[in-house]
Design a protein around this motif. Structure first.
Motif, mmCIF file in Angstrom:
data_model
loop_
_atom_site.group_PDB
_atom_site.id
_atom_site.type_symbol
_atom_site.label_atom_id
_atom_site.label_comp_id
_atom_site.label_asym_id
_atom_site.label_seq_id
_atom_site.Cartn_x
_atom_site.Cartn_y
_atom_site.Cartn_z
ATOM 1 N N ALA A 390 0.731 -0.757 -0.305
ATOM 2 C CA ALA A 390 -0.316 -0.093 -0.197
ATOM 3 C C ALA A 390 0.766 1.113 0.275
ATOM 4 N N ALA A 391 1.636 1.826 0.583
ATOM 5 C CA ALA A 391 2.714 2.228 0.778
ATOM 6 C C ALA A 391 3.529 2.353 -0.438
ATOM 7 N N SER A 392 3.896 1.488 -1.232
ATOM 8 C CA SER A 392 4.167 1.883 -2.674
ATOM 9 C C SER A 392 3.424 2.140 -3.743
ATOM 10 N N ARG A 393 2.684 1.610 -3.309
ATOM 11 C CA ARG A 393 1.427 2.284 -4.537
ATOM 12 C C ARG A 393 0.824 4.121 -4.248
ATOM 13 N N ALA A 394 0.756 4.232 -2.693
ATOM 14 C CA ALA A 394 0.591 5.345 -3.200
ATOM 15 C C ALA A 394 1.983 6.605 -3.057
ATOM 16 N N ALA A 395 2.475 5.857 -2.834
ATOM 17 C CA ALA A 395 4.361 6.484 -3.459
ATOM 18 C C ALA A 395 4.051 6.908 -4.855
ATOM 19 N N ARG A 396 3.668 5.857 -5.682
ATOM 20 C CA ARG A 396 3.333 6.429 -6.906
ATOM 21 C C ARG A 396 2.606 7.409 -7.509
ATOM 22 N N LEU A 397 1.143 6.934 -6.531
ATOM 23 C CA LEU A 397 0.278 8.379 -6.708
ATOM 24 C C LEU A 397 -0.036 9.099 -6.375
ATOM 25 N N ALA A 398 1.084 8.993 -5.148
ATOM 26 C CA ALA A 398 0.794 10.726 -4.842
ATOM 27 C C ALA A 398 0.827 11.951 -5.333
ATOM 28 N N MET A 455 3.165 7.768 6.940
ATOM 29 C CA MET A 455 4.516 8.208 6.942
ATOM 30 C C MET A 455 5.353 7.896 5.864
ATOM 31 N N VAL A 456 5.816 6.715 5.887
ATOM 32 C CA VAL A 456 6.665 5.974 4.907
ATOM 33 C C VAL A 456 5.888 6.975 3.773
#
Length: 689
Positions: A390-398, A455-456
């Motif tokens: 989820a953190a990786s996916r959120a970072a991609r779409l942020a 946070m990530v």
């Protein structure tokens, strides 16, 4: 003693400049009057500003300058006559008027003349004209035929000294001038007649005269009136003000009106499905209305608009209807952007980020998104409760919402709208929440991201920014920090320290550098972050010497460990054991310093138990068994605290400077052991007092 009133009446001064203008006018007039010699110890200058009025009221000014003696030093008494004659001519005195005095450089001639002080009233006009022509407006303009500049066209200049108007005029150039007067003006519509200021006796008198013309001169008074009346109006609908949000733009609202009258409007039901952050931005930040929350804490459909008129039932309805009509158009635009943006999946906006440059030499925003995705994958394993996927996916779409229509129109909603669009695209809630909060914290008062995934992503974003700008040598210098890198570093520190996270920051920074293609992390980056950590700890009301002692020469990268060391040391030193140990430390270190100075050597931290008395053995035993564990300063300090009694007993029973040299050196070695153990925990030499 007399009072001075200075008022400048102009067209509307921008709200954001009004508070500063009042302070600047008071400061400039105080400086000028001090230079003139008429500012007294009990003089007070107060600056106030309303939309069309900038005023300073100064109390207790001397009615005239004091007499003073002007002294001018001439040549030496034995100088050539030609030099003396030249001095007499320049000073305008005769040889008999000169006096001789000894100085450290010899005996010189001096010319002294007594100057009678002038009347203050006669000296004010040029002083005030100088303030006018050099007033530090952020922006100013010219008008008419003249070259004089002011924030907005200036109409009147009122100068009163001891209640009486002063003569004078400001030359605007081009044949235009403004003559000094004593006539102010009231509200545009409610009291258009002139207001006579002649004979004013106090600042309260000035305020009262203008208030009678429906002008609240004092911005604080307008603030209080707005809050008070708005609360009453909100309560009539079982609502309350969103005061946290209101605080950021209350000064702007108060700067728009001379006589604030709150009126209540209502948002159409169709718009209440829009995100509350969007409603807040549209209604408050763009339209300068006051938003409300209902009794359940939800965003209310009611809002408050400020009228610059007295209350009138018929006119108020027209004003409310007009403002609702304007707001309807604004919200319709927001509704359109929202619908258009959500017609596509959030991920579909990613390719467009490739056309947006992050910074020259650092690629595009799309490149940043890919780097953040990889960096999030590296950070997430160090946060066991975070979902790495989820953190990786959120970072991609942020950053995807940066190219949406809504964020183009409302830049302050970046991240927030991305979270809503991610939810509309069917993304997991953890992903949506992380996108929404990934810019946090944006300042010392801002909240941390609420979830570990957020946070990530927030760490990935800030670390990527720091590594990139340091990598191209775009570092903060002095007071200049155009890319807000100090704020980014503080955000990293707060997330790690306040979130109690153990993260190998050095390794993560290197991972980020690899994403840019840099061979290594800039050598200044970790020291820069550690320096910001020191500032952060001092902002927590921690003593600067305690911070220095806890972090002295620390070149590590565990932010949480360093912050914990500092706070634990601060708590220890504030307790009884810490206070007692510091007294022992000062005694130990002073003895060692004196003896080492005499011996011209540093004593080794070693001692022979065979030479011990009982008191020495009671100290040696815990010292020799005390282990150094930098990862647990609490245990270390507890062990040091336990030394307090043995050290006290040692100094009570033992004389260090024994007549036997072997015993004396053995005891100094024991003191050196105390020093060594204490310095292994923290640099106690930096503790003051």
């Amino acid at each position: 003693m007399a009072d001075l009133v200075i008022e400048f009446v102009s067209e509307e001064i921008p709200a954001r400049m009004q508070s500063g203008a009042g302070r600047d006018l008071a400061r400039l007039i105080e400086t000028a009057l001090t230079t003139l010699g008429v500012w007294q110890g009990n003089s007070v200058a107060t600056g106030l500003c309303a939309p069309r009025h900038l005023l300073a009221y100064v109390t207790n000014i001397a009615a005239s300058q004091p007499d003073r003696i002007i002294e001018k030093r001439g040549p030496r008494v034995d100088a050539p006559e030609a030099a003396i004659a030249g001095f007499l001519k320049s000073a305008g005195v005769s040889r008999e008027d000169l006096v001789e005095e000894d100085t450290p450089k010899g005996r010189f001639l001096f010319a002294r003349s007594e100057i009678t002080g002038g009347d203050t009233a006669a000296l004010l006009a040029p002083l005030i004209i100088n303030i006018l022509t050099h007033f530090p407006w952020p922006k100013s303009q010219r008008w008419g035929r003249g070259k004089f500049r002011w924030v907005r066209p200036l109409h009147r200049i009122n100068i009163l000294f001891d209640g009486k108007p002063l003569a004078g005029a400001l030359d605007l150039g081009g044949g235009d001038a403004i003559t000094f007067g004593a006539t102010s003006c009231g509200h545009y519509f409610e009291a258009p007649d002139d207001i006579d200021l002649a004979g004013v006796t106090s600042l309260d008198d000035v305020k009262a005269r203008l208030r009678a013309g429906y002008v609240m001169l004092d911005q604080d008074e307008r603030h209080d009136a707005i809050i008070s009346e708005a609360k009453k109006l909100a309560a009539s609908q079982s609502c309350h003000l969103n005061e946290v949000q209101l605080g950021s733009y209350l000064a702007d609202i108060a700067g728009l009106v001379e006589w604030p009258t709150p009126l209540m409007g209502q948002i159409e039901d169709r718009f209440m499905v829009l995100p509350p952050e969007l409603l807040q931005a549209t209604i408050a930040m763009h339209q300068k209305y006051i938003t409300l929350s209902d009794s359940d804490g939800k965003f209310s459909s009611h809002f408050i608009v400020l009228s610059n008129r007295l209350g009138d039932a018929v006119r108020d309805k027209v004003i409310i209807a007009g403002n609702q009509r304007v707001l309807r158009a604004r919200l319709a635009d927001a509704e359109f952007f929202s619908q258009q943006d959500q017609a596509r999946q959030l991920e579909s906006y990613l390719p467009a980020l490739g056309d947006v440059t992050f910074y020259e030499g650092l690629g595009s925003i799309h490149d940043k998104a890919i780097r953040m995705e990889k960096l999030a994958s590296a950070i997430a394993p160090h946060m066991p409760s975070a979902n790495p996927k989820a953190a990786s996916r959120a970072a991609r779409l942020a950053k995807a919402d940066l190219v949406t229509g809504m964020v183009g129109e409302f830049p302050e909603l970046q991240g927030i709208m991305g979270g809503y669009y991610a939810a509309a695209s069917g993304e997991d809630k953890a992903v949506c929440d992380a996108i929404t909060a990934h810019y946090r914290p944006q300042g010392p008062a801002d909240d941390l991201p609420a979830t570990h995934e957020a946070m990530v992503v927030a760490l990935a974003d800030k670390i990527d920014t720091l590594v990139g700008f340091f990598g191209i040598d775009a570092k903060p210098t002095g007071s200049k920090d155009p890319f807000a890198l100090r704020r980014a570093a503080l955000g990293i520190i707060r997330i790690i320290a306040d979130g109690q996270l153990t993260i190998p920051l050095g390794k993560i920074l290197q991972e980020s550098a690899s994403g840019y293609g840099f061979a290594k992390v800039d050598a200044d980056l970790l020291p820069f972050i550690r320096d910001r950590l020191r500032g952060y700890l001092r902002d927590q009301k921690m003593r600067h010497d305690v911070v220095a002692a806890a972090l002295a020469d620390d070149d590590g990268d565990d932010i949480y460990l360093m912050a914990t060391r500092a706070s634990t040391l601060a708590d220890f030193l504030a307790a009884v054991d810490g206070t007692g140990l510091m007294a022992s430390w000062r005694r130990v270190s002073s003895i060692l310093a004196a003896e080492e100075k005499k011996a011209k050597t540093t004593f080794a931290a070693t001692s022979d138990p065979a030479l011990f008395t009982e008191a020495e053995k009671a100290l040696f035993d815990p010292l020799s068994t005390m282990a150094v564990n930098q990862d647990n300063i609490e245990l270390q300090l507890a062990a040091l605290g336990a030394l307090r009694s043995p050290i006290d007993l040692f100094f009570e029973k033992i004389v260090v400077n024994d007549d036997d040299p072997a015993i004396r050196l053995n005891r100094l070695g024991l003191l050196a052991m105390i020093r060594e153990k204490m310095l292994a925990v923290a640099d106690f030499t930096k503790i003051e007092g």
